[in-house]
Structures are given as C-alpha cells and as structure tokens.
Design a protein around this motif. Structure first.
Motif, PDB file in Angstrom:
ATOM      1  N   PHE A 104      32.144  33.785  43.568  1.00  0.00           N
ATOM      2  CA  PHE A 104      32.438  34.901  42.671  1.00  0.00           C
ATOM      3  C   PHE A 104      33.308  34.508  41.484  1.00  0.00           C
ATOM      4  O   PHE A 104      33.255  35.165  40.448  1.00  0.00           O
ATOM      5  N   GLY A 105      34.142  33.529  41.632  1.00  0.00           N
ATOM      6  CA  GLY A 105      35.065  33.159  40.562  1.00  0.00           C
ATOM      7  C   GLY A 105      36.334  33.989  40.635  1.00  0.00           C
ATOM      8  O   GLY A 105      36.343  35.111  41.135  1.00  0.00           O
ATOM      9  N   THR A 106      37.397  33.426  40.114  1.00  0.00           N
ATOM     10  CA  THR A 106      38.690  34.103  40.223  1.00  0.00           C
ATOM     11  C   THR A 106      38.771  35.365  39.369  1.00  0.00           C
ATOM     12  O   THR A 106      39.396  36.350  39.755  1.00  0.00           O
ATOM     13  N   LYS A 107      38.127  35.352  38.203  1.00  0.00           N
ATOM     14  CA  LYS A 107      38.188  36.522  37.318  1.00  0.00           C
ATOM     15  C   LYS A 107      37.509  37.728  37.972  1.00  0.00           C
ATOM     16  O   LYS A 107      38.032  38.836  37.953  1.00  0.00           O
ATOM     17  N   LYS A 108      36.340  37.506  38.553  1.00  0.00           N
ATOM     18  CA  LYS A 108      35.620  38.607  39.192  1.00  0.00           C
ATOM     19  C   LYS A 108      36.379  39.112  40.421  1.00  0.00           C
ATOM     20  O   LYS A 108      36.453  40.322  40.664  1.00  0.00           O
ATOM     21  N   LEU A 109      36.968  38.188  41.186  1.00  0.00           N
ATOM     22  CA  LEU A 109      37.761  38.603  42.345  1.00  0.00           C
ATOM     23  C   LEU A 109      38.986  39.403  41.915  1.00  0.00           C
ATOM     24  O   LEU A 109      39.360  40.381  42.563  1.00  0.00           O
ATOM     25  N   ARG A 110      39.612  39.010  40.803  1.00  0.00           N
ATOM     26  CA  ARG A 110      40.765  39.749  40.287  1.00  0.00           C
ATOM     27  C   ARG A 110      40.329  41.164  39.873  1.00  0.00           C
ATOM     28  O   ARG A 110      41.024  42.141  40.153  1.00  0.00           O
ATOM     29  N   ASN A 111      39.187  41.277  39.212  1.00  0.00           N
ATOM     30  CA  ASN A 111      38.684  42.592  38.807  1.00  0.00           C
ATOM     31  C   ASN A 111      38.372  43.467  40.019  1.00  0.00           C
ATOM     32  O   ASN A 111      38.665  44.662  40.018  1.00  0.00           O
ATOM     33  N   ILE A 112      37.772  42.856  41.033  1.00  0.00           N
ATOM     34  CA  ILE A 112      37.474  43.605  42.259  1.00  0.00           C
ATOM     35  C   ILE A 112      38.767  44.087  42.908  1.00  0.00           C
ATOM     36  O   ILE A 112      38.866  45.233  43.366  1.00  0.00           O
ATOM     37  N   GLY A 113      39.778  43.212  42.943  1.00  0.00           N
ATOM     38  CA  GLY A 113      41.073  43.601  43.502  1.00  0.00           C
ATOM     39  C   GLY A 113      41.717  44.733  42.732  1.00  0.00           C
ATOM     40  O   GLY A 113      42.266  45.671  43.326  1.00  0.00           O
ATOM     41  N   ASN A 114      41.660  44.666  41.398  1.00  0.00           N
ATOM     42  CA  ASN A 114      42.228  45.746  40.580  1.00  0.00           C
ATOM     43  C   ASN A 114      41.489  47.062  40.800  1.00  0.00           C
ATOM     44  O   ASN A 114      42.106  48.120  40.907  1.00  0.00           O
ATOM     45  N   ASP A 115      40.165  46.992  40.869  1.00  0.00           N
ATOM     46  CA  ASP A 115      39.381  48.206  41.096  1.00  0.00           C
ATOM     47  C   ASP A 115      39.672  48.807  42.462  1.00  0.00           C
ATOM     48  O   ASP A 115      39.820  50.026  42.602  1.00  0.00           O
TER      49      ASP A 115
END
Length: 75
Positions: free
Chosen positions: A21-32
């Motif tokens: 997934f990559g770190t950016k997508k995981l960060r976005n998922i975490g924020n959401d």
C-alpha cells in the motif's frame, strides 16, 4: 501474545502491507479511520446529551404538572 503468532511474523506482515500500500496510503487510511471514530464518538455524545436534556425537561414538566394538580386539589 496472539495464539501462535510471534513478533517476527507480525513484523513480516507489516512489511508486506507497507510494500503493497505504501506509507502515504496507509497514513491516509489511518487519518480517515481516526476521523470516522472521532465522528462516531461525537455523535454518541451528542445523542446522550440530547436524551439527558429531554429527560430533564420531562422531569421538569412532570413536577410542574404535579404542582398544578396539588394547587387544584387545595382550591
């Protein structure tokens, strides 16, 4: 820890997830996910506050009604 899963197996799974997934997508998922949980908690709190205020208003109207009935009985 978990039944039969060691820390090394968890780290390998985490590395695979990061690669997929990559770190950016995981960060976005975490924020959401965090925003959704916060919104849910706020909604539950607002609902409880609304129920409490309605309950207090009902109690006040019941007291007011009982005072009127007592006044009528005395008259």
């Amino acid at each position: 820890m978990f039944s039969g899963i060691s820390i090394w197996q968890l780290l390998i799974i985490l590395a695979i997830v990061v690669l997929l997934f990559g770190t950016k997508k995981l960060r976005n998922i975490g924020n959401d996910l965090g925003g959704a949980v916060k919104g849910f908690k706020d909604s539950v709190k607002d609902g409880e506050d609304g129920q409490n205020s309605k309950r207090l208003a009902d109690d006040d109207s019941d007291k007011h009604t009982s005072k009127q009935e007592k006044h009528k009985d005395q008259a």
